[in-house]
Scaffold this active site. Sequence first.
Site, PDB file in Angstrom:
ATOM      1  N   TYR A  54      28.786  47.289  11.367  1.00 43.88           N
ATOM      2  CA  TYR A  54      27.818  47.269  10.260  1.00 43.88           C
ATOM      3  C   TYR A  54      27.067  45.956  10.287  1.00 43.88           C
ATOM      4  CZ  TYR A  54      27.564  51.141   7.033  1.00 43.88           C
ATOM      5  OH  TYR A  54      27.254  52.331   6.451  1.00 43.88           O
ATOM      6  N   GLU A  56      24.001  45.262   8.014  1.00 43.06           N
ATOM      7  CA  GLU A  56      22.871  45.303   7.070  1.00 43.06           C
ATOM      8  C   GLU A  56      22.273  43.914   6.947  1.00 43.06           C
ATOM      9  OE1 GLU A  56      23.874  47.206   3.369  1.00 43.06           O
ATOM     10  OE2 GLU A  56      24.630  48.967   4.409  1.00 43.06           O
ATOM     11  N   ASP A 200       0.047  54.809  14.528  1.00 42.37           N
ATOM     12  CA  ASP A 200       1.318  55.360  15.004  1.00 42.37           C
ATOM     13  C   ASP A 200       1.080  55.700  16.479  1.00 42.37           C
ATOM     14  OD1 ASP A 200       3.417  56.913  15.782  1.00 42.37           O
ATOM     15  OD2 ASP A 200       3.431  58.193  14.002  1.00 42.37           O
ATOM     16  N   THR A 226       7.779  55.521  18.091  1.00 35.71           N
ATOM     17  CA  THR A 226       9.128  55.890  18.475  1.00 35.71           C
ATOM     18  C   THR A 226       9.417  55.142  19.766  1.00 35.71           C
ATOM     19  OG1 THR A 226       8.222  57.806  19.601  1.00 35.71           O
ATOM     20  CG2 THR A 226       9.186  58.191  17.433  1.00 35.71           C
ATOM     21  N   LYS A 229       9.688  58.403  23.558  1.00 41.47           N
ATOM     22  CA  LYS A 229       8.730  59.321  24.214  1.00 41.47           C
ATOM     23  C   LYS A 229       8.287  58.697  25.539  1.00 41.47           C
ATOM     24  CE  LYS A 229       7.275  61.576  19.954  1.00 41.47           C
ATOM     25  NZ  LYS A 229       7.530  60.743  18.753  1.00 41.47           N
ATOM     26  N   ARG A 235      16.383  57.484  21.282  1.00 36.43           N
ATOM     27  CA  ARG A 235      15.653  58.005  20.130  1.00 36.43           C
ATOM     28  C   ARG A 235      15.684  56.945  19.027  1.00 36.43           C
ATOM     29  NH1 ARG A 235      14.851  62.899  21.454  1.00 36.43           N
ATOM     30  NH2 ARG A 235      13.696  63.286  19.555  1.00 36.43           N
TER      31      ARG A 235
HETATM   32  N1  DSN Z   1       8.139  65.830  17.125  1.00 40.38           N
HETATM   33  C1  DSN Z   1       7.401  64.869  17.905  1.00 40.38           C
HETATM   34  C2  DSN Z   1       6.582  65.505  18.969  1.00 40.38           C
HETATM   35  O1  DSN Z   1       7.079  66.435  19.589  1.00 40.38           O
HETATM   36  O2  DSN Z   1       5.482  65.080  19.215  1.00 40.38           O
HETATM   37  C3  DSN Z   1       6.589  63.978  17.062  1.00 40.38           C
HETATM   38  O3  DSN Z   1       7.454  63.233  16.276  1.00 40.38           O
END
Ligand code: DSN
Length: 413
Positions: A54, A56, A200, A226, A229, A235
């Site tokens: 933990y 925080e 984003d 994110t 990707k 993730r």
């Molecule tokens: N769900 C994602 C995508 O497939 O683009 C976006 O967060």
Amino acid sequence: MEYLNKLESFDKEVFDACNLELQRQQHNIELIASENIVSEGVLFAAGSVLTNKYAEGYPGHRYYGGCQYVDIVENIARERAKKVFGAEYANVQPHSGANANLAAFCAMVKPGDTIMGMDLASGGHLSHGTKFNISGKHFNAVGYSVDPTTSRLDYDNILAIAKECQPRMIVFGASAYPRAIDFKRCREVCDEVGAYMMVDMAHIAGLVAAGCHESPVPYADIVTTTTHKTMRGPRGGLILCKEEYGKQVDKAVFPGTQGGPLMHIIAAKAVMLGEALKPEYKTYQQQIVKNASVLANALIDNGFRLLTGGTDNHLMLMDLRTSGITGQELEKRLDAVHITVNKNAIPRDPQPSSITSGIRIGTPAVTARGFKEDEMLMIAKWIRGVVDDFEGNQERISKEVQELCAKYPIYEH
Ligand code: DSN
């Protein structure tokens, strides 16, 4: 995989399911634009003992003892994130992209304020102000779309809407937009109406890190992404911002919207960010874009229509309205021959979102396993084959796909 095999002696039931998923990833061609295949370094860090801790708070200021080593990890991740993107400030704690976006809203605007974001139906994201999401419930969210003829962003139209609704913040970035975004123009739009600029960049972050897409960082007040990707990490989420917003961003993440950070995932983010600083990462990102361009042209040569007529980034959207097949049916047929895609609505789609007239295709995962231009040409032909004569071609294509996958193992050990 060696490390996965160890799980078998602890929990056979869970091991069996994980192993089946490993086999699926190995034997399928993964074309979901938001997915990737991470390095073993990232896997090891994500499966490390840091999951026990933990922490925080933030490095040097925690609400728990024993944080001296996870502090090192979080500081490495923060410093690498700043270096990779040339950013003044980084928060590596968001558990996901949607969490990063919620924290960004909480840091920059107040409940009830007007925000603008790209419509979900035009390729935007759920967390950019749709009515089903907290972003559309707690803020007065106004959408913008793409040009009905070109399917591209129309910055003059975005400005006109902004002049009308006077947003406190405009969100740029999308989940299904195949063209480059002009961040300088986005800044001009925001400046004309006195709005904060939020980007984003989840889909294109890896491309941005490698200089294959213009970076939003010099222009935006706050950037979210994110890490899984195109970035090819675990993730998770990440926020970058100007130094002046650093404290309010930290507060918005913890205690504003999250509790304890996932330190094992932060370690995996650090490993991925270390990879992003190496020259091979740039070569990888360049190949993603090259593969996407070759695949887009090959689909067009095979008689398919693509939204906007092609791609500048890692993804493309097949417009199936004239192909005699729905997105849902093509996704199902491709699954049956071991090619994984997702059905995707196209702007002003005549079909409901459960069926759609589009398929979204991306090249990050296939590029990670070593596919190049020749394999893109094969994929385009296979897609043509399942559309033209599924019954007649299914067995042959399925066999050919698996033969190709066998040549490119996703993990060596
Ligand atoms: N769900 C994602 C995508 O497939 O683009 C976006 O967060």
